[in-house]
Design a protein around this motif. Structure first.
Motif, PDB file in Angstrom:
ATOM      1  N   ASN A  60      -0.549  -7.142   0.430  1.00  0.00           N
ATOM      2  CA  ASN A  60      -1.375  -6.897   1.610  1.00  0.00           C
ATOM      3  C   ASN A  60      -2.741  -7.547   1.444  1.00  0.00           C
ATOM      4  O   ASN A  60      -2.988  -8.639   1.901  1.00  0.00           O
ATOM      5  N   SER A  62      -1.469   5.612   7.323  1.00  0.00           N
ATOM      6  CA  SER A  62      -1.598   4.185   7.566  1.00  0.00           C
ATOM      7  C   SER A  62      -0.675   3.889   8.730  1.00  0.00           C
ATOM      8  O   SER A  62       0.552   3.905   8.601  1.00  0.00           O
ATOM      9  N   VAL A  63      -1.266   3.695   9.892  1.00  0.00           N
ATOM     10  CA  VAL A  63      -0.496   3.653  11.133  1.00  0.00           C
ATOM     11  C   VAL A  63      -0.230   2.203  11.525  1.00  0.00           C
ATOM     12  O   VAL A  63      -1.147   1.429  11.737  1.00  0.00           O
ATOM     13  N   SER A  64       1.037   1.858  11.619  1.00  0.00           N
ATOM     14  CA  SER A  64       1.439   0.492  11.880  1.00  0.00           C
ATOM     15  C   SER A  64       2.090   0.350  13.249  1.00  0.00           C
ATOM     16  O   SER A  64       2.287   1.319  13.966  1.00  0.00           O
ATOM     17  N   LYS A  72      -4.281  -4.955   5.926  1.00  0.00           N
ATOM     18  CA  LYS A  72      -4.825  -3.617   6.039  1.00  0.00           C
ATOM     19  C   LYS A  72      -5.833  -3.415   4.918  1.00  0.00           C
ATOM     20  O   LYS A  72      -5.803  -4.123   3.904  1.00  0.00           O
ATOM     21  N   SER A  90      -3.301  -3.663  -2.274  1.00  0.00           N
ATOM     22  CA  SER A  90      -1.957  -3.180  -2.488  1.00  0.00           C
ATOM     23  C   SER A  90      -1.107  -4.428  -2.431  1.00  0.00           C
ATOM     24  O   SER A  90      -1.210  -5.207  -1.496  1.00  0.00           O
ATOM     25  N   THR A 111       5.172  -0.542  13.675  1.00  0.00           N
ATOM     26  CA  THR A 111       6.586  -0.187  13.613  1.00  0.00           C
ATOM     27  C   THR A 111       6.849   1.154  12.952  1.00  0.00           C
ATOM     28  O   THR A 111       7.750   1.888  13.350  1.00  0.00           O
ATOM     29  N   THR A 112       6.092   1.477  11.932  1.00  0.00           N
ATOM     30  CA  THR A 112       6.295   2.737  11.240  1.00  0.00           C
ATOM     31  C   THR A 112       4.988   3.113  10.555  1.00  0.00           C
ATOM     32  O   THR A 112       4.054   2.338  10.524  1.00  0.00           O
ATOM     33  N   SER A 113       4.933   4.312  10.054  1.00  0.00           N
ATOM     34  CA  SER A 113       3.682   4.783   9.463  1.00  0.00           C
ATOM     35  C   SER A 113       3.976   5.605   8.217  1.00  0.00           C
ATOM     36  O   SER A 113       5.044   6.191   8.089  1.00  0.00           O
ATOM     37  N   ASN A 114       3.010   5.627   7.328  1.00  0.00           N
ATOM     38  CA  ASN A 114       3.104   6.486   6.146  1.00  0.00           C
ATOM     39  C   ASN A 114       1.991   7.517   6.199  1.00  0.00           C
ATOM     40  O   ASN A 114       0.898   7.243   6.686  1.00  0.00           O
ATOM     41  N   TYR A 115       2.271   8.672   5.652  1.00  0.00           N
ATOM     42  CA  TYR A 115       1.346   9.795   5.789  1.00  0.00           C
ATOM     43  C   TYR A 115       1.023  10.404   4.430  1.00  0.00           C
ATOM     44  O   TYR A 115       1.855  10.434   3.530  1.00  0.00           O
ATOM     45  N   TYR A 150      -3.955   6.413   1.877  1.00  0.00           N
ATOM     46  CA  TYR A 150      -3.972   6.860   3.260  1.00  0.00           C
ATOM     47  C   TYR A 150      -5.078   7.880   3.551  1.00  0.00           C
ATOM     48  O   TYR A 150      -5.214   8.301   4.691  1.00  0.00           O
ATOM     49  N   ARG A 157      -6.370  -0.762   9.663  1.00  0.00           N
ATOM     50  CA  ARG A 157      -5.396  -1.827   9.827  1.00  0.00           C
ATOM     51  C   ARG A 157      -5.375  -2.288  11.269  1.00  0.00           C
ATOM     52  O   ARG A 157      -6.100  -1.771  12.109  1.00  0.00           O
TER      53      ARG A 157
END
Lengths: 121, 420
Positions: free
Chosen positions: B308, B377-379, B296, B305, B381-385, B283, B288
């Motif tokens: 993906n 990683s901004v999606s 992505k 990954s 539905t949800t994102s990871n930071y 990240y 993406r």
């Protein structure tokens, strides 16, 4: 020295995301704060929550005091205390409200509330 | 005749490389490039202020912005994780149990009356400072009552499991001396605890012993003592405490204009610390689609990954598999520089300038991406930071030559204090 002297960790039940964004807009610095809480991607295994963690200015509690009562009534300010023998106590928590933890380490809050992120790749 | 050869400053050389390769250059230590708001109207003037806009120093205009207040990362130069208002004995995250003492009662090594003196012999401990670093260090100054000496034990614990991370018996004399203990954690997510006690043959700190300069931090590189008065008021001497951008792993990230990095090859040169997971490497910079969950592209780590990018790699038959080389930042609690150079058919990873992975592969398919971010990683539905401390970042839209990469690594090394 910075006047961003506080941190806020905010836990929002999925059903209250709209109200929480109104609250963020009321106390925040940007019109885009209406998009602070986008998805409830944290869970305690039963319910889903949106979360945020942010620096906040030293007057932040004054700002909270000025928000409309219909917004303020849905907000709780729980506290965390650690005794001298290391026992952690959570006071005032209400998972049905928007919970605002002031000056707490966010992942300690998540741990106390048994929240885990719904990971994506 | 005399011919004078004048060498161009490295900063100019690197800016030229980045500009020519249509890239971006972020220098966190240059506060003139940072603003508190996304519009760029309120400059960052001190550490612990949020960063809503960061200027690209290459001249290519890839400025990073974050319009949402809560999602802005924070400029910091804090290394000492302890909050020790009175140096030792009091304060949240300071000494929190055991021995009693009198604060500000003895002359400290810096000539101020800020050292504490023990009044009740008991063990001393504190806990609550960050885990998840892979390694941590503790330092404190100690002095015995005049004409005496004693031995005591400094131990760093995993506070969650009460297992020892590191322990050392120290001999304290009646002359101030700084003691440093470092350890590598195997279980990275628990908070740490430090104790000074009678374990392993020593004694608890005796009455009259003096203590000062409590300092606990991630990594094995302790450095000079950093006094922390409050979370926003601490030593910021730039010689010792380089500035970084802190991403909180909850919601912090920065948006970039879409760069389409997958198109023609890419190079990323990153200086960061406390980025200890494979996910965080991913990240640091990512691209993406905001309308599709996949695919992505993660230029800041080895390409794939599982599930993906794998779809877009037709051939990866060499010995090193693209996505299993491991985390580029794994265990990097101290500042490090990592470079990933992707030509579109070959991928190389460099750790502090040394080649760590070299893999040929063949791409297939076409990626449709529209979103470039730093720290997440901004999606849809949800994102990871990312949880990381970022000192500098260079990204180019073509694979750099070795000479160009080395120049960029040296530049970030000089700015951040990483010897290369």
């Amino acid at each position: 020295m910075s006047n961003w002297t506080h941190t806020l960790t905010v836990i929002v039940p999925e059903s209250l995301i709209t109200q929480a964004n109104q609250l963020a807009l009321a106390v925040g610095t940007s019109e885009d704060d209406i998009n602070t809480f986008r998805s409830a991607d944290w869970t305690d295994g039963t319910s889903n929550y949106a979360v945020a963690h942010t620096q906040a200015v030293e007057q932040i509690m004054d700002y909270f005091a000025q928000v409309p009562v219909e917004l303020a009534s849905g907000v709780a300010f729980p506290t965390i205390s650690i005794s001298t023998d290391g026992v952690t106590t959570l006071t005032g928590s209400d998972i049905t409200k928007v919970q605002v933890f002031v000056d707490a380490e966010p992942f300690a809050v998540f741990g106390l509330l048994n929240l885990t992120r719904k990971e994506i790749a | 005749m005399t011919i004078a050869l004048r060498q161009r400053p490295l900063a100019c050389v690197v800016a030229g490389i980045v500009r020519a390769n249509n890239g971006l250059l972020f220098d966190i230590g240059d506060m003139s490039t940072l603003y508190q708001d996304a519009a760029g109207t309120t400059p960052v003037t001190a550490v612990e202020q949020p960063v809503g806009k960061m200027l690209d120093k290459s001249g290519n205009g890839y400025h990073a912005t974050q319009p949402i207040t809560a999602s802005r990362p924070t400029l910091s130069a804090r290394y000492n994780l302890g909050l020790n208002t009175s140096q030792v004995m009091t304060g949240y995250n300071g000494w929190s149990g055991g021995a009693a003492g009198t604060i500000n009662s003895a002359l400290a090594p810096d000539g101020t009356m800020t050292a504490s003196t023990v009044t009740t012999q008991e063990w001393m401990w504190c806990e609550g400072f960050g885990g998840a670093y892979g390694s941590c260090s503790f330092a404190i100054y100690a002095r015995a009552p005049s004409g005496t000496s004693f031995q005591t034990s400094i131990t760093i614990w995993n506070a969650g499991t009460s297992t020892r991370i590191a322990s050392e018996i120290i001999t304290v004399t009646d002359v101030w001396k700084r003691f440093i203990v470092s350890g590598i954690t195997t279980s990275g997510t628990s908070l740490c605890r430090v104790s000074i006690s009678n374990a392993a043959g020593g004694i608890n700190p005796p009455v009259g012993s003096m203590w000062w300069g409590f300092d606990v931090r991630s990594g094995l590189d302790m450095g000079p003592y950093q006094r922390v008065n409050t979370a926003t008021d601490y030593d910021t001497d730039e010689r010792y405490f380089k500035k970084y951008l802190r991403f909180d792993a909850v919601d912090d990230f920065l948006n970039l204009p879409f760069m389409n990095l997958y198109g023609d090859g890419v190079a990323s040169i990153i200086c960061a610390r406390d980025a200890v997971s494979q996910a965080t490497d991913t990240y640091i910079i990512s691209e993406r689609s905001t309308t599709d969950a996949d695919p992505k592209y993660f230029p800041s780590r080895q390409l794939a990954s599982a599930g993906n990018m794998d779809t877009y790699i037709a051939d990866d038959a060499s010995a090193v598999v693209l996505d299993t080389v491991g985390s580029a930042f794994g265990g990097a609690a101290d500042k490090v520089i990592r470079s990933v150079v992707d030509t579109g058919s070959n991928l190389k990873l460099y750790k502090n300038g040394a080649l760590a992975a070299d893999d040929n592969y063949t791409r297939s398919g076409t990626l449709t991406l529209n979103n470039t971010t730093i720290g997440a990683s901004v999606s849809t539905t949800t994102s990871n930071y990312a949880s990381m401390k970022l000192y500098g970042l260079i990204v180019t839209k073509s694979a750099l030559t070795d000479a160009q990469r080395v120049a960029c690594e040296r530049y970030l090394g000089r700015k951040s204090g990483v010897p290369l």
